[in-house]
Every structure is written in structure tokens, then in C-alpha cells.
Design a protein around this motif. Structure first.
Motif, PDB file in Angstrom:
ATOM      1  N   VAL A  33       0.850  -1.211   0.000  1.00  0.00           N
ATOM      2  CA  VAL A  33       0.000   0.000   0.000  1.00  0.00           C
ATOM      3  C   VAL A  33       0.877   1.250   0.000  1.00  0.00           C
ATOM      4  O   VAL A  33       0.633   2.203  -0.722  1.00  0.00           O
ATOM      5  N   CYS A  34       1.906   1.238   0.822  1.00  0.00           N
ATOM      6  CA  CYS A  34       2.802   2.392   0.954  1.00  0.00           C
ATOM      7  C   CYS A  34       4.106   2.047   0.238  1.00  0.00           C
ATOM      8  O   CYS A  34       4.958   1.349   0.793  1.00  0.00           O
ATOM      9  N   HIS A  35       4.238   2.525  -0.996  1.00  0.00           N
ATOM     10  CA  HIS A  35       5.415   2.143  -1.785  1.00  0.00           C
ATOM     11  C   HIS A  35       6.705   2.763  -1.235  1.00  0.00           C
ATOM     12  O   HIS A  35       7.801   2.317  -1.555  1.00  0.00           O
ATOM     13  N   PRO A  92       6.283   7.258  -3.326  1.00  0.00           N
ATOM     14  CA  PRO A  92       5.476   8.006  -2.363  1.00  0.00           C
ATOM     15  C   PRO A  92       5.053   7.157  -1.169  1.00  0.00           C
ATOM     16  O   PRO A  92       4.919   5.934  -1.286  1.00  0.00           O
ATOM     17  N   ARG A  93       4.854   7.805  -0.052  1.00  0.00           N
ATOM     18  CA  ARG A  93       4.330   7.124   1.129  1.00  0.00           C
ATOM     19  C   ARG A  93       2.805   7.250   1.129  1.00  0.00           C
ATOM     20  O   ARG A  93       2.283   8.313   0.794  1.00  0.00           O
ATOM     21  N   THR A  94       2.133   6.204   1.494  1.00  0.00           N
ATOM     22  CA  THR A  94       0.673   6.230   1.586  1.00  0.00           C
ATOM     23  C   THR A  94       0.274   5.620   2.920  1.00  0.00           C
ATOM     24  O   THR A  94       0.564   4.442   3.172  1.00  0.00           O
ATOM     25  N   ALA A  95      -0.348   6.407   3.760  1.00  0.00           N
ATOM     26  CA  ALA A  95      -0.726   5.905   5.083  1.00  0.00           C
ATOM     27  C   ALA A  95      -2.007   5.078   5.008  1.00  0.00           C
ATOM     28  O   ALA A  95      -2.890   5.354   4.197  1.00  0.00           O
ATOM     29  N   LYS A 153      -3.831  -0.482   8.484  1.00  0.00           N
ATOM     30  CA  LYS A 153      -3.063  -1.724   8.639  1.00  0.00           C
ATOM     31  C   LYS A 153      -1.585  -1.487   8.343  1.00  0.00           C
ATOM     32  O   LYS A 153      -0.715  -2.043   8.985  1.00  0.00           O
ATOM     33  N   GLY A 154      -1.321  -0.699   7.310  1.00  0.00           N
ATOM     34  CA  GLY A 154       0.056  -0.513   6.862  1.00  0.00           C
ATOM     35  C   GLY A 154       0.919   0.221   7.868  1.00  0.00           C
ATOM     36  O   GLY A 154       2.098  -0.079   8.031  1.00  0.00           O
ATOM     37  N   CYS A 155       0.367   1.208   8.549  1.00  0.00           N
ATOM     38  CA  CYS A 155       1.174   2.034   9.461  1.00  0.00           C
ATOM     39  C   CYS A 155       1.252   1.445  10.863  1.00  0.00           C
ATOM     40  O   CYS A 155       2.120   1.840  11.633  1.00  0.00           O
ATOM     41  N   TYR A 156       0.324   0.554  11.189  1.00  0.00           N
ATOM     42  CA  TYR A 156       0.188   0.138  12.588  1.00  0.00           C
ATOM     43  C   TYR A 156       1.508  -0.402  13.155  1.00  0.00           C
ATOM     44  O   TYR A 156       1.892  -0.076  14.266  1.00  0.00           O
ATOM     45  N   PRO A 168       7.882   0.810  11.622  1.00  0.00           N
ATOM     46  CA  PRO A 168       8.857   1.489  12.489  1.00  0.00           C
ATOM     47  C   PRO A 168       8.956   2.989  12.196  1.00  0.00           C
ATOM     48  O   PRO A 168       9.268   3.775  13.091  1.00  0.00           O
ATOM     49  N   ALA A 169       8.666   3.393  10.944  1.00  0.00           N
ATOM     50  CA  ALA A 169       8.767   4.823  10.614  1.00  0.00           C
ATOM     51  C   ALA A 169       7.691   5.640  11.321  1.00  0.00           C
ATOM     52  O   ALA A 169       7.842   6.853  11.505  1.00  0.00           O
ATOM     53  N   ALA A 170       6.602   4.992  11.712  1.00  0.00           N
ATOM     54  CA  ALA A 170       5.545   5.712  12.435  1.00  0.00           C
ATOM     55  C   ALA A 170       6.072   6.204  13.775  1.00  0.00           C
ATOM     56  O   ALA A 170       5.589   7.193  14.316  1.00  0.00           O
ATOM     57  N   GLY A 180       8.983   9.120  12.921  1.00  0.00           N
ATOM     58  CA  GLY A 180       8.531  10.344  12.260  1.00  0.00           C
ATOM     59  C   GLY A 180       8.224  10.107  10.804  1.00  0.00           C
ATOM     60  O   GLY A 180       9.114   9.805  10.021  1.00  0.00           O
ATOM     61  N   CYS A 181       6.960  10.225  10.451  1.00  0.00           N
ATOM     62  CA  CYS A 181       6.544  10.068   9.057  1.00  0.00           C
ATOM     63  C   CYS A 181       5.457  11.112   8.804  1.00  0.00           C
ATOM     64  O   CYS A 181       4.380  11.051   9.405  1.00  0.00           O
ATOM     65  N   ASP A 182       5.755  12.060   7.911  1.00  0.00           N
ATOM     66  CA  ASP A 182       4.798  13.144   7.640  1.00  0.00           C
ATOM     67  C   ASP A 182       3.456  12.611   7.157  1.00  0.00           C
ATOM     68  O   ASP A 182       2.400  13.122   7.516  1.00  0.00           O
ATOM     69  N   GLU A 183       3.542  11.573   6.320  1.00  0.00           N
ATOM     70  CA  GLU A 183       2.298  11.067   5.732  1.00  0.00           C
ATOM     71  C   GLU A 183       1.406  10.447   6.816  1.00  0.00           C
ATOM     72  O   GLU A 183       0.184  10.596   6.816  1.00  0.00           O
ATOM     73  N   TYR A 184       2.051   9.756   7.728  1.00  0.00           N
ATOM     74  CA  TYR A 184       1.333   9.147   8.858  1.00  0.00           C
ATOM     75  C   TYR A 184       0.703  10.255   9.712  1.00  0.00           C
ATOM     76  O   TYR A 184      -0.476  10.182  10.086  1.00  0.00           O
ATOM     77  N   ASP A 185       1.488  11.310   9.985  1.00  0.00           N
ATOM     78  CA  ASP A 185       0.946  12.431  10.771  1.00  0.00           C
ATOM     79  C   ASP A 185      -0.232  13.082  10.046  1.00  0.00           C
ATOM     80  O   ASP A 185      -1.253  13.390  10.650  1.00  0.00           O
TER      81      ASP A 185
HETATM   82  S1  SF4 Z   1       4.143   5.169   8.723  1.00  0.00           S
HETATM   83 FE1  SF4 Z   1       4.758   6.277   6.857  1.00  0.00          FE
HETATM   84  S2  SF4 Z   1       6.256   4.955   5.847  1.00  0.00           S
HETATM   85 FE2  SF4 Z   1       5.202   3.719   7.380  1.00  0.00          FE
HETATM   86  S3  SF4 Z   1       3.542   2.700   6.216  1.00  0.00           S
HETATM   87 FE3  SF4 Z   1       2.697   4.595   7.134  1.00  0.00          FE
HETATM   88  S4  SF4 Z   1       2.921   6.155   5.550  1.00  0.00           S
HETATM   89 FE4  SF4 Z   1       4.268   4.463   4.978  1.00  0.00          FE
END
Ligand code: SF4
Length: 403
Positions: free
Chosen positions: A18-20, A216-219, A222-225, A228-230, A233-238
């Protein structure tokens, strides 16, 4: 090749498909092992041993096990949780493969360093008419469904490619998620080779997309849960979380444009959206809190917030043995010690299976309270009270007609 070293590990498919940008974002980040993951590792060892040796999990009862620096004692509750899934696997005829290293390179390609990729499948069975793929999830926190489960479908593709197609003409698959300790988790899902191969094309495209250095990152929930980037710090997650707060629900509201009478403050769609994302949102808030506290302690800006010393912890004896001697000189034993009956779950962990069976007669349990779950959950929805009255009305009308 191990799943831990595979960039495109099946277990991370909900993230990287989902999040390439996931693989670039998480490269080199520590992925800390938790006590829950370590417990799962021990449970997998029991599961594997039982299937390989033909024994039952109760031979592990009371044994000490360790994984990733955590120590456990195998409790009756583990045995009861693991036995049904092991029994289910034994129902299938065919050649069984346990803890099988599945190579999924045909779909995900080589990793950045040119190594083959894949993961470890808990159990695969090749039958004449059916191929069974089973994954044990010992965690109790996040329910996992087998239906179109990306991890399971990648395992199935790899297992078919590496093993099953050489042994059988079967093209029907049964995907089993064994999640015995999680209400609403686990289950079985049937699919065909055709569906899997079609999905395989999605896997190929997604894996290729992750190789773009600017992917691109796509939040997603399931993918962000578990990403580790969550945490780092991940702008897309925020942004994803902030959208929940600011309720940018244009898509959800599009269908409401033809219902101008509906109050627009918090529509049922908006409310459900917020509730569906509550656990992810809570996790995000906790991470923000941790980050803010760390910044405040480091002297970095936290506008409107400061770190102070919180309430003192509970008072406790420095040395309980010394304290016991002190108290027994001044108080009777009855006053110096407290004792209370252990709880039913504690008894379950201490009693043998036979005694626990007898103890169950002494236990009562309140009915479960209504709770909200995703509408994909396998459990039957509670019939709204109003609908029950409608049904009674229907009975009345029918009775009238009959009368
Ligand atoms: S936290 Fe950021 S890098 Fe990780 S899956 Fe979510 S959007 Fe992608």
C-alpha cells in the motif's frame, strides 16, 4: 533467506503493497522485538514440534522457554489455545510442510543487494484436491482475518510455486489464520489459483513501485500500525491522523449531498470513520506524547508544554525480608500478611486440564457487553431492538391474517 532479512517480507505486505515508500522509509530503522512477539516465537516452537513429532502441546506444560531475551513458562492457557489449531491441521490429508522457507522472489524480485526473498510459512499441506496454508497468530491484540490477507496470499503463491505445483494438480486453496486468543480474529478462507495468480500481478507491480527512490508514502490503518517509521517520524502518517482530527471527509460526504436535511455537524459516516481509526489514532497520540516529553527533557521546543516531576510512585519495602522481620516483631502474622483467593484466570494457569475442567463449574461470567468492530468481522451483528419489534409486529400481522 529469512523473513527478517527480506525487504519484501510477506508479513510486511500490508505496508509495502500500500505504501510504496515504506521500504525506503524503514531501511536501517530498528524494529524492536516485543514480549508479545517473543511469546509468539515460543508458541510457534511448540506448534512446530507437535506437528513434526506427532505429539500434543501438553508435553510442554510447565517448561521454561526463552526467545529474544524474554523468558516464559508454558501455561495451561497456552496449551488450550494451541491444541485446536494443531488438531485442525491434522484433519487434512496430504504431505505436510512445517516452518517451510518459502521463496517469493518470482513475485517480489530480488532485494536491493541481489538476494532472493521470502518468508517462513508455519504450515503448508499439499493434498490431491486442496492446498492448505496455515499461519498461527498468537497475539491477542489485533484481529487478523484470512480473507484476502496479503501475507497469506503471498505465502500461498510461494508455496504453490516452490512445492505444491510439483506434487499436485490441485488449484483450490484453503487459507487458515489460527488466532486462538483474539476474539473476532482468525478464520478460514477459500480461494483459487486463478485468484492468487491475479493477486500475484498486484504483488509484482507493488514490489516494483517500492524500488523507486522517490516512491510516495501512503498511510493506511493496517500498513502504518506496525511500521517502524511511524515511531521515528513520518509526515504522511501524521497527515493521515490530522485528517481524522480535522475531519476532511470530502469523499464520505459526497454521498450526502443529496440529503440536505441531515445535520452536518458529525454525520454517521464521519463518526464511524473516527471510531474505526480510534486504535491507530490513540497509538499516534501516545507516540506524540513520548516525543514531546523527550523534547521537553532535552530542552527542545514544546510550545505550551513543559516537563515536571510527576506524582511519586507507590511506597514499597526496600527489602521485603527485613520488613517482614520488623513487622512480625510488632504485629500478629494475620495483621502483617494479607491473602486472597486467586482469580479464575490465575487458577486456569495453575490447574491441570482435568482440574480446570472441574473448576469451570464454579465459575460464572457476565455476558459480553455490546462493542463496535469493523463490519468485515466474522461475528454475527446484534439485532437492533427496533428490528426485533418489527419482527414481532410481523408475527402479529401474520397471526391476524391466520386468525
Ligand atoms: S508510517 Fe509512513 S512509511 Fe510507514 S507505512 Fe505509514 S505512511 Fe508508509
Amino acid at each position: 533467506m529469512s523473513e527478517g532479512h527480506s525487504e519484501h517480507a510477506p508479513s510486511g505486505a500490508d505496508s509495502w503493497m500500500v505504501c510504496h515508500g515504506y521500504i525506503n522509509a524503514t531501511r536501517g530503522l530498528p524494529d524492536k522485538t516485543t514480549i508479545y512477539a517473543a511469546e509468539g516465537t515460543c508458541a510457534h516452537t511448540i506448534h512446530e514440534t507437535c506437528l513434526l513429532l506427532g505429539c500434543d502441546p501438553d508435553i510442554f506444560l510447565g517448561r521454561k522457554m526463552s526467545a529474544d531475551g524474554f523468558d516464559f513458562e508454558v501455561k495451561p492457557e497456552w496449551i488450550r489455545a494451541l491444541q485446536p489449531g494443531i488438531d485442525r491441521v491434522r484433519e487434512f490429508a496430504g504431505k505436510m510442510f512445517v516452518e517451510y522457507r518459502v521463496d517469493t522472489t518470482r513475485w517480489v524480485g530480488l532485494d536491493r543487494k541481489g538476494r532472493r526473498q521470502g518468508g517462513t510459512l508455519d504450515t503448508g499441506i499439499v493434498g490431491k484436491k486442496l492446498i492448505v496454508i496455515k499461519d498461527l497468530k498468537f497475539g491477542a491484540g489485533v484481529p487478523v482475518s484470512p480473507k484476502r490477507n496479503r501475507q497469506m496470499m503471498i505465502y500461498a503463491l510461494g508455496f504453490w510455486d516452490n512445492v505444491a505445483r510439483h506434487l499436485t494438480d490441485a488449484t483450490n486453496f484453503l487459507l487458515i489464520v489460527d488466532q486462538p486468543r483474539c476474539a473476532g480474529g482468525g478464520g478460514e478462507w477459500e480461494c483459487t489459483l486463478e485468484e492468487l495468480l491475479e493477486f500475484g500481478e498486484e504483488v509484482k507491480a507493488a514490489a516494483e513501485a517500492t524500488r523507486d527512490p522517490n516512491a510516495p508514502r501512503t498511510a493506511s490503518e493496517k500498513g502504518c500500525y506496525f511500521c517502524p517509521a511511524a515511531k521515528t517520524g513520518c509526515d504522511e502518517y501524521d497527515r493521515f491522523q490530522l485528517d481524522i482530527i480535522s475531519q476532511q471527509f470530502d469523499d464520505l460526504d459526497a454521498e450526502l449531498d443529496d440529503k440536505p436535511d441531515l445535520p452536518r455537524r458529525l454525520t454517521p459516516e464521519r463518526r464511524s470513520y473516527v471510531v474505526r481509526h480510534a486504535s491507530m489514532f490513540t497509538k499516534w497520540l501516545q507516540q506524540l506524547h513520548t516525543d514531546c516529553l523527550a523534547d521537553a527533557l532535552a530542552g527542545d521546543p514544546t510550545p505550551g508544554l513543559k516537563a515536571v516531576t510527576g506524582r511519586k510512585g507507590d511506597r514499597r519495602w526496600i527489602d521485603p525480608t527485613v520488613a517482614e522481620g520488623f513487622l512480625l516483631k510488632r504485629l500478629s502474622r494475620e495483621k502483617a500478611f494479607t491473602s486472597k483467593l486467586i482469580s479464575a484466570p490465575q487458577a486456569e494457569n495453575l490447574l491441570s486440564t482435568k482440574d480446570w475442567g472441574a473448576a469451570k463449574k464454579l465459575i460464572t461470567q457476565d455476558d459480553g457487553k455490546p462493542m463496535l468492530v469493523p463490519d468485515t468481522d466474522e461475528r454475527e451483528a446484534i439485532t437492533p431492538t427496533a428490528d426485533l419489534f418489527d419482527d414481532l409486529d410481523d408475527v402479529g400481522e401474520t397471526s391476524d391474517l391466520l386468525g
